[in-house]
Design a protein around this motif. Structure first.
Motif, PDB file in Angstrom:
ATOM      1  N   GLY A 130      61.562  68.570 -19.201  1.00  0.00           N
ATOM      2  CA  GLY A 130      61.708  68.982 -20.536  1.00  0.00           C
ATOM      3  C   GLY A 130      62.805  70.142 -20.586  1.00  0.00           C
ATOM      4  N   ARG A 131      63.154  70.241 -21.808  1.00  0.00           N
ATOM      5  CA  ARG A 131      64.272  71.163 -21.835  1.00  0.00           C
ATOM      6  C   ARG A 131      63.914  72.455 -22.210  1.00  0.00           C
ATOM      7  NH1 ARG A 131      68.559  69.456 -26.173  1.00  0.00           N
ATOM      8  NH2 ARG A 131      66.844  70.195 -27.636  1.00  0.00           N
ATOM      9  N   LYS A 132      62.933  72.572 -23.083  1.00  0.00           N
ATOM     10  CA  LYS A 132      62.096  73.836 -23.143  1.00  0.00           C
ATOM     11  C   LYS A 132      61.762  74.539 -22.112  1.00  0.00           C
ATOM     12  CE  LYS A 132      58.779  76.311 -25.868  1.00  0.00           C
ATOM     13  NZ  LYS A 132      57.570  76.398 -26.923  1.00  0.00           N
ATOM     14  N   ARG A 133      61.039  73.876 -21.306  1.00  0.00           N
ATOM     15  CA  ARG A 133      60.348  74.281 -19.954  1.00  0.00           C
ATOM     16  C   ARG A 133      61.558  74.527 -19.026  1.00  0.00           C
ATOM     17  NH1 ARG A 133      55.933  70.568 -17.693  1.00  0.00           N
ATOM     18  NH2 ARG A 133      54.855  71.050 -19.584  1.00  0.00           N
ATOM     19  N   PHE A 134      62.587  73.858 -18.973  1.00  0.00           N
ATOM     20  CA  PHE A 134      63.423  74.143 -18.144  1.00  0.00           C
ATOM     21  C   PHE A 134      64.141  75.304 -18.370  1.00  0.00           C
ATOM     22  CE2 PHE A 134      68.295  73.590 -17.247  1.00  0.00           C
ATOM     23  CZ  PHE A 134      68.287  73.931 -15.793  1.00  0.00           C
ATOM     24  N   TYR A 135      64.521  75.475 -19.601  1.00  0.00           N
ATOM     25  CA  TYR A 135      65.287  76.621 -20.165  1.00  0.00           C
ATOM     26  C   TYR A 135      64.394  77.958 -19.918  1.00  0.00           C
ATOM     27  CZ  TYR A 135      67.416  79.828 -23.353  1.00  0.00           C
ATOM     28  OH  TYR A 135      67.980  81.174 -23.886  1.00  0.00           O
ATOM     29  N   MET A 136      63.055  77.747 -20.205  1.00  0.00           N
ATOM     30  CA  MET A 136      62.244  79.037 -19.852  1.00  0.00           C
ATOM     31  C   MET A 136      62.237  79.334 -18.440  1.00  0.00           C
ATOM     32  SD  MET A 136      59.279  78.876 -22.809  1.00  0.00           S
ATOM     33  CE  MET A 136      58.516  80.267 -22.113  1.00  0.00           C
ATOM     34  N   SER A 137      62.427  78.377 -17.623  1.00  0.00           N
ATOM     35  CA  SER A 137      62.244  78.593 -16.029  1.00  0.00           C
ATOM     36  C   SER A 137      63.436  79.366 -15.572  1.00  0.00           C
ATOM     37  CB  SER A 137      61.944  77.152 -15.511  1.00  0.00           C
ATOM     38  OG  SER A 137      60.800  76.469 -15.903  1.00  0.00           O
ATOM     39  N   CYS A 138      64.450  78.851 -16.169  1.00  0.00           N
ATOM     40  CA  CYS A 138      65.910  79.610 -15.941  1.00  0.00           C
ATOM     41  C   CYS A 138      65.835  80.951 -16.387  1.00  0.00           C
ATOM     42  CB  CYS A 138      67.064  78.834 -16.588  1.00  0.00           C
ATOM     43  SG  CYS A 138      67.452  77.089 -15.933  1.00  0.00           S
ATOM     44  N   VAL A 139      65.240  81.266 -17.581  1.00  0.00           N
ATOM     45  CA  VAL A 139      65.201  82.613 -18.037  1.00  0.00           C
ATOM     46  C   VAL A 139      64.599  83.464 -17.160  1.00  0.00           C
ATOM     47  CG1 VAL A 139      64.588  84.193 -19.944  1.00  0.00           C
ATOM     48  CG2 VAL A 139      65.564  82.103 -20.303  1.00  0.00           C
ATOM     49  N   ALA A 140      63.007  82.830 -16.670  1.00  0.00           N
ATOM     50  CA  ALA A 140      62.244  83.637 -15.882  1.00  0.00           C
ATOM     51  C   ALA A 140      62.798  83.707 -14.367  1.00  0.00           C
ATOM     52  CB  ALA A 140      61.015  82.684 -15.899  1.00  0.00           C
ATOM     53  N   LEU A 141      63.399  82.547 -13.929  1.00  0.00           N
ATOM     54  CA  LEU A 141      64.038  82.937 -12.701  1.00  0.00           C
ATOM     55  C   LEU A 141      65.168  84.115 -12.335  1.00  0.00           C
ATOM     56  CD1 LEU A 141      64.344  82.192  -9.767  1.00  0.00           C
ATOM     57  CD2 LEU A 141      65.931  80.278 -10.480  1.00  0.00           C
ATOM     58  N   PHE A 142      66.050  83.947 -13.445  1.00  0.00           N
ATOM     59  CA  PHE A 142      67.058  84.782 -13.934  1.00  0.00           C
ATOM     60  C   PHE A 142      66.689  86.421 -13.886  1.00  0.00           C
ATOM     61  CE2 PHE A 142      70.691  87.216 -15.919  1.00  0.00           C
ATOM     62  CZ  PHE A 142      71.675  87.130 -15.312  1.00  0.00           C
ATOM     63  N   THR A 143      65.610  86.287 -14.692  1.00  0.00           N
ATOM     64  CA  THR A 143      64.948  87.736 -14.985  1.00  0.00           C
ATOM     65  C   THR A 143      64.421  88.499 -13.760  1.00  0.00           C
ATOM     66  OG1 THR A 143      64.481  87.250 -17.337  1.00  0.00           O
ATOM     67  CG2 THR A 143      63.472  89.072 -16.402  1.00  0.00           C
ATOM     68  N   VAL A 144      63.337  87.676 -13.071  1.00  0.00           N
ATOM     69  CA  VAL A 144      62.803  88.146 -11.776  1.00  0.00           C
ATOM     70  C   VAL A 144      63.743  88.453 -10.849  1.00  0.00           C
ATOM     71  CG1 VAL A 144      61.117  87.595 -10.087  1.00  0.00           C
ATOM     72  CG2 VAL A 144      60.470  86.920 -12.448  1.00  0.00           C
ATOM     73  N   SER A 145      64.755  87.736 -10.557  1.00  0.00           N
ATOM     74  CA  SER A 145      65.505  87.803  -9.352  1.00  0.00           C
ATOM     75  C   SER A 145      66.332  88.984  -9.880  1.00  0.00           C
ATOM     76  CB  SER A 145      66.566  86.423  -9.338  1.00  0.00           C
ATOM     77  OG  SER A 145      67.209  86.046 -10.303  1.00  0.00           O
ATOM     78  N   SER A 146      66.916  89.192 -11.103  1.00  0.00           N
ATOM     79  CA  SER A 146      67.570  90.531 -11.324  1.00  0.00           C
ATOM     80  C   SER A 146      66.785  91.706 -11.132  1.00  0.00           C
ATOM     81  CB  SER A 146      67.916  90.463 -12.973  1.00  0.00           C
ATOM     82  OG  SER A 146      68.936  89.424 -13.419  1.00  0.00           O
ATOM     83  N   PHE A 147      65.510  91.788 -11.366  1.00  0.00           N
ATOM     84  CA  PHE A 147      64.661  92.730 -10.909  1.00  0.00           C
ATOM     85  C   PHE A 147      64.765  92.938  -9.475  1.00  0.00           C
ATOM     86  CE2 PHE A 147      60.426  94.666  -9.874  1.00  0.00           C
ATOM     87  CZ  PHE A 147      60.702  95.883 -10.372  1.00  0.00           C
ATOM     88  N   LEU A 148      64.767  91.757  -8.571  1.00  0.00           N
ATOM     89  CA  LEU A 148      64.772  92.024  -7.259  1.00  0.00           C
ATOM     90  C   LEU A 148      66.062  92.266  -6.715  1.00  0.00           C
ATOM     91  CD1 LEU A 148      62.658  88.688  -6.238  1.00  0.00           C
ATOM     92  CD2 LEU A 148      62.054  91.057  -6.148  1.00  0.00           C
ATOM     93  N   CYS A 149      67.012  91.762  -7.512  1.00  0.00           N
ATOM     94  CA  CYS A 149      68.588  92.498  -6.882  1.00  0.00           C
ATOM     95  C   CYS A 149      68.648  94.036  -7.130  1.00  0.00           C
ATOM     96  CB  CYS A 149      69.716  91.681  -7.937  1.00  0.00           C
ATOM     97  SG  CYS A 149      69.925  89.942  -7.540  1.00  0.00           S
TER      98      CYS A 149
END
Length: 523
Positions: A73-92
């Protein structure tokens, strides 16, 4: 869940938030590399993996984004990408070592890879075709302006705070984007998710081959100049892997019933021509964004922040012109708008090719503003033309392909100008040095004048002082030759980029005019 009454412009702004954040991150980290390598006790060459790791994972996910949207699903995929990008940014930002930072950047690149294609697909489905130009204006501001302000913002943050804050600033934006997306965005009715129970099979081989080919290509483009391209065993290995991945991947995907990347879409003439145009847009936009600050810092002695500021008025021009082009795109044939944009951008690059070591800040800013004016006429018409005849159910797949074309174009362009800059500098230096000899009257006159000035300035006398002054004079002349050679190399690069845009124009004549009056699909 939204009931269809949500203003489409609100949706456009919401989905642009994360995209702007992601595109900004691709260029903002470049400036911080010296700070990162110093803080984490890493060598300059090792620290470049902070950039390479992000680009490799980003390039691998881009073409798969359409397929993944259909799977979960596009909405689920998009939100998963935003979540992964945000969490990994914090970890960076928290990374205690270079190895941990590179691993987090791989995750960040994977999350960022799905944002741009998903936003384009959402905009395509939210707006009627006659209004897509204005919708893509919002998206275009994010994609085209973000790379121009990235170097300046990165320099300002690292100088005034810490390199870790270039990652931390993504966190609040990502959280806001997640909340608003969940509240306002939904998948369109025509979009059906693939179901494994109904016979759908995941194309593991296709995913593996595409990831291998694109990942290897990105490593080659990013590391090639430092390792002297194919003279390096490291590059040779990845070149073979790239050929295997890309060639086998293309053959496999064309023969597969449910491909992860539907290359058959390139049979649509408009989509194929627009994809090619987007490749060259990425080539010229990103390579010139690298060249101009480098020229201003290396040749004119500007600080990183001042060089970045020279690009900012160009970003302002794009922001002003994007809505204008969005208005024109439904009234003027897109191929004429793109041709106009290519012509203006090419002419601006020829203006830059006329730069000398005597140019002032105002002329540098004016040339960049002229180029930006032309670039504003490219992004929106190319995207509108690309999807004019693409079926709704193919939109997700198409956005992944066209965004991949722009990103690959950017990587190829940056690798090309970086290599040419070094090699043309060496070429011009060898030519200029042929005239630096005692048989050349102009050289003798210059040498004697500098030697005399240094001797007088030193206030000394005697053979020792004269010898030192002569040696110093030789060094000054050699430094001047090196500077002039580098200047000529920059001129060669600007000429090349201008010629590239002119060669694209005949191909653009193959574009068909998008239809008018199509209604917006239900959202």
């Amino acid at each position: 869940m939204p009931d269809g009454s949500v203003n489409p412009w609100v949706i456009a702004v919401v989905v642009t938030l994360a995209t702007f954040m992601e595109v900004l991150d691709t260029s903002i980290a470049n400036v911080a590399l010296p700070h990162i390598s110093g803080n984490l006790s890493a060598g300059a060459d090792e620290s470049t993996w902070v950039l390479t790791s992000y680009l490799v994972s980003n390039a691998s996910v881009l073409p798969l984004s359409g397929w993944l949207s259909g799977l979960i699903g596009r909405k689920r995929f998009y939100m998963s990408c935003v979540a992964l990008f945000t969490v990994s940014s914090f970890l960076c930002g928290l990374a205690p070592s270079l190895g941990v930072l590179v691993m987090c950047r791989i995750l960040q690149g994977a999350g960022g890879g799905g944002l741009q294609p998903s936003e384009q697909a959402i905009l395509n489905d939210t707006f009627a075709i006659e209004k897509r130009g204005m919708a893509f204006a919002v998206y275009g501001i994010a994609v085209v302006v973000a790379p121009t302000i990235g170097p300046w913002l990165g320099g300002w943050i690292t100088d005034n705070f810490s390199w870790r804050w270039i990652f931390y600033i993504n966190v609040p934006v990502g959280i806001i984007s997640l909340l608003l997306t969940n509240w306002l965005v939904s998948d369109p009715p025509h979009m059906k998710r693939a179901k494994l129970k109904e016979g759908f099979r995941i194309d593991y081989i296709g995913i593996g081959l595409i990831s291998l080919g694109l990942g290897s290509m990105q490593i080659i483009l990013d590391k090639g100049e430092r390792d002297d391209w194919l003279s390096s065993g490291f590059i040779q290995v990845f070149f073979v892997l790239m050929l295997i991945g890309i060639v086998a991947g293309i053959i496999w995907e064309l023969r597969h019933k449910d491909p992860v990347v539907d290359l058959r879409m390139l049979k649509d003439r408009n989509f194929a021509v627009a994809t090619l145009a987007m490749f060259f847009l990425g080539f010229v936009l990103y390579s010139s964004t690298v060249l101009i600050p480098q020229f201003l810092q290396q040749m004119m002695g500007y600080t990183a922040e001042l060089a970045g500021l020279a690009l900012s008025p160009g970003g302002a021009v794009i922001m002003v012109m994007m809505p204008v082009v969005g208005f024109l795109v439904s009234r003027v044939n897109t191929k004429y708008l793109i041709t106009f944009g290519c012509t203006v951008s090419a002419l601006s690059l020829f203006v830059m090719a006329g730069w000398t070591l005597d140019i002032d800040y105002r002329h540098a800013v004016a040339a960049r503003m002229m180029q930006s004016f032309g670039l504003a006429f490219l992004f929106i018409p190319i995207n509108v033309s690309a999807f004019a005849f693409v079926p709704k159910e193919k939109t997700n797949m198409g956005t992944g392909i066209i965004n991949l074309a722009r990103n690959v174009g950017a990587s190829v362009g940056i690798a090309t100008v970086t290599t040419l800059l070094q090699r043309r500098t060496q070429h011009h230096q060898s030519q200029l040095m042929e005239h630096v000899n005692t048989l050349n009257l102009a050289f003798q006159t210059k040498l004697h004048a500098i030697t005399a000035a240094l001797t007088r300035g030193g206030g000394g006398a005697g053979s020792g002082a004269g010898s030192a002054a002569t040696s110093h004079a030789y060094g000054m002349i050699y430094g001047s030759v090196q500077r002039q050679a580098a200047m000529m190399a920059f001129v060669d690069n600007f000429h090349l980029l201008g010629i590239v845009f002119f060669f694209v124009i005949p191909v653009l004549m193959l574009l068909k005019r998008p239809p008018r009056g199509a209604s917006a699909p239900a959202h």
